[in-house]
Write an enzyme that holds these catalytic residues in place. Structure first.
Site, short mmCIF file in Angstrom:
data_model
loop_
_atom_site.label_atom_id
_atom_site.label_comp_id
_atom_site.label_asym_id
_atom_site.label_seq_id
_atom_site.Cartn_x
_atom_site.Cartn_y
_atom_site.Cartn_z
N ILE A 11 43.11 36.57 46.81
CA ILE A 11 41.75 36.30 47.48
C ILE A 11 41.67 34.86 47.72
CG2 ILE A 11 40.50 35.94 45.50
CD1 ILE A 11 38.14 37.72 47.04
N ASN A 24 32.52 34.82 34.91
CA ASN A 24 31.71 35.38 33.51
C ASN A 24 30.54 34.35 33.41
OD1 ASN A 24 32.35 32.97 31.89
ND2 ASN A 24 34.14 33.69 32.36
N GLY A 32 42.25 35.99 35.75
CA GLY A 32 42.14 36.78 36.92
C GLY A 32 41.71 36.06 38.18
N VAL A 33 40.96 36.50 38.78
CA VAL A 33 40.29 36.00 39.90
C VAL A 33 39.91 34.50 39.73
CG1 VAL A 33 38.60 36.09 41.83
CG2 VAL A 33 39.91 38.40 41.08
N ASP A 34 38.94 34.59 38.77
CA ASP A 34 38.20 33.34 38.54
C ASP A 34 39.18 32.23 38.12
OD1 ASP A 34 36.03 31.95 37.57
OD2 ASP A 34 35.78 32.77 35.70
N SER A 122 34.87 43.54 38.44
CA SER A 122 34.72 44.19 37.06
C SER A 122 36.12 45.21 37.00
CB SER A 122 33.43 45.17 36.96
OG SER A 122 32.48 44.25 36.57
N THR A 123 37.08 45.33 37.71
CA THR A 123 38.18 46.38 37.63
C THR A 123 39.49 45.58 36.96
OG1 THR A 123 39.05 45.79 39.92
CG2 THR A 123 37.36 47.36 39.74
N TYR A 126 37.36 43.37 32.74
CA TYR A 126 36.10 43.79 32.63
C TYR A 126 36.29 45.50 32.61
CZ TYR A 126 33.25 39.72 32.15
OH TYR A 126 32.75 38.55 31.77
N1 AR6 Z 1 43.01 37.91 44.51
C1 AR6 Z 1 42.30 39.17 44.47
N2 AR6 Z 1 42.16 40.10 43.50
C2 AR6 Z 1 42.71 39.46 42.38
C3 AR6 Z 1 43.42 38.32 42.05
C4 AR6 Z 1 43.51 37.42 43.18
N3 AR6 Z 1 44.16 36.31 43.29
N4 AR6 Z 1 43.75 38.33 40.61
C5 AR6 Z 1 43.25 39.39 40.20
N5 AR6 Z 1 42.64 40.33 41.06
P1 AR6 Z 1 39.32 40.32 37.07
P2 AR6 Z 1 36.62 41.14 36.19
C6 AR6 Z 1 42.13 41.59 41.07
O1 AR6 Z 1 39.97 40.41 35.56
O2 AR6 Z 1 37.36 42.38 35.77
C7 AR6 Z 1 37.92 36.56 34.18
O3 AR6 Z 1 38.53 36.08 33.00
C8 AR6 Z 1 42.52 42.45 39.71
O4 AR6 Z 1 43.63 43.10 39.80
O5 AR6 Z 1 39.84 38.93 37.90
O6 AR6 Z 1 35.33 41.20 36.97
C9 AR6 Z 1 36.35 36.01 34.45
O7 AR6 Z 1 36.21 34.73 33.78
C10 AR6 Z 1 41.04 43.24 39.45
O8 AR6 Z 1 41.46 44.45 40.23
O9 AR6 Z 1 37.65 40.04 37.11
C11 AR6 Z 1 35.91 36.95 33.57
O10 AR6 Z 1 35.61 36.81 32.13
C12 AR6 Z 1 40.04 42.39 39.95
O11 AR6 Z 1 40.71 41.44 41.00
C13 AR6 Z 1 36.45 38.13 33.63
O12 AR6 Z 1 37.88 38.07 34.12
C14 AR6 Z 1 39.11 41.83 39.01
O13 AR6 Z 1 39.74 41.48 38.00
C15 AR6 Z 1 35.85 39.07 34.63
O14 AR6 Z 1 36.71 40.29 34.88
#
Ligand code: AR6
Length: 169
Positions: A11, A24, A32-34, A122-123, A126
């Site tokens: 993303i 969060n 992750g994304v964050d 959230s996938t 979370y």
């Molecule tokens: N681009 C697109 N999708 C991604 C990327 C990327 N660069 N990286 C991961 N994903 P998550 P959550 C996917 O864990 O579940 C953080 O620590 C990943 O495979 O990023 O909402 C925050 O600070 C998954 O399908 O977010 C919070 O504490 C999706 O993005 C917590 O994680 C979401 O995964 C939030 O958890």
């Protein structure tokens, strides 16, 4: 009329008006994304987040809500931070996950953003099962009344992409 598109990829590589962050409630970063958004977007995003915490968001951002910052060095004008619900096998509230999409699109409308990229909120950390989260996400976007012209779901891996593809094609 909002068009829903899907791409597989990172993303932080998207060129859009607004990139949505799966944040969060602290708004101060994570994995992750964050983590990827803060790494590639640079320190201006965190500086904005700290300003939000010092002003209207002293207790952080509640689950299901959304708020915008600069996008720093990303190829976007804004990052819209939203906080997804943590999945619990004993029962999780899908309306909170739907609210992330609705609230993010409301913020996008306030900003005048016309193209918005979403991750599958959230996938990851979370734990929300992809098929269920994808259905909730697509339904929430379809039901939203918004001036956003393109909602682009950016799915990290092929499996997630296939799940979304079945829903929107
Ligand atoms: N681009 C697109 N999708 C991604 C990327 C990327 N660069 N990286 C991961 N994903 P998550 P959550 C996917 O864990 O579940 C953080 O620590 C990943 O495979 O990023 O909402 C925050 O600070 C998954 O399908 O977010 C919070 O504490 C999706 O993005 C917590 O994680 C979401 O995964 C939030 O958890």
């Amino acid at each position: 009329m909002t068009t829903i598109t899907i791409v597989q990829g990172d993303i932080t590589r998207q060129s859009v008006d607004a990139i949505v962050n799966a944040a969060n409630s602290s708004l101060l970063g994570g994995g992750g994304v964050d983590g990827a958004i803060h790494r590639r977007g640079g320190p201006a995003i965190l500086a904005d987040c700290r300003r939000l915490r010092a002003s209207h968001y002293g207790k952080g951002l509640a689950t299901g809500r959304a708020v915008a910052t600069t996008a720093g060095e990303l190829d976007a004008r804004w990052v819209i931070h939203t906080v997804g619900p943590v999945y619990q096998a004993s029962g999780s509230d899908p309306s909170l996950l739907a609210s992330c999409y609705r609230a993010s699109l409301e913020v996008a409308d306030e900003l005048g953003a016309r193209t918005v990229a979403f991750p599958a909120v959230s996938t990851g950390v979370y734990g929300w099962p992809m098929a269920d989260a994808a259905r909730i996400a697509v339904e929430a976007v379809r039901a939203a009344r918004t001036a956003v012209e393109e909602v682009r779901f950016v799915l990290f891996d092929d499996k997630a992409y296939q799940v979304f593809a079945e829903l929107i094609h």
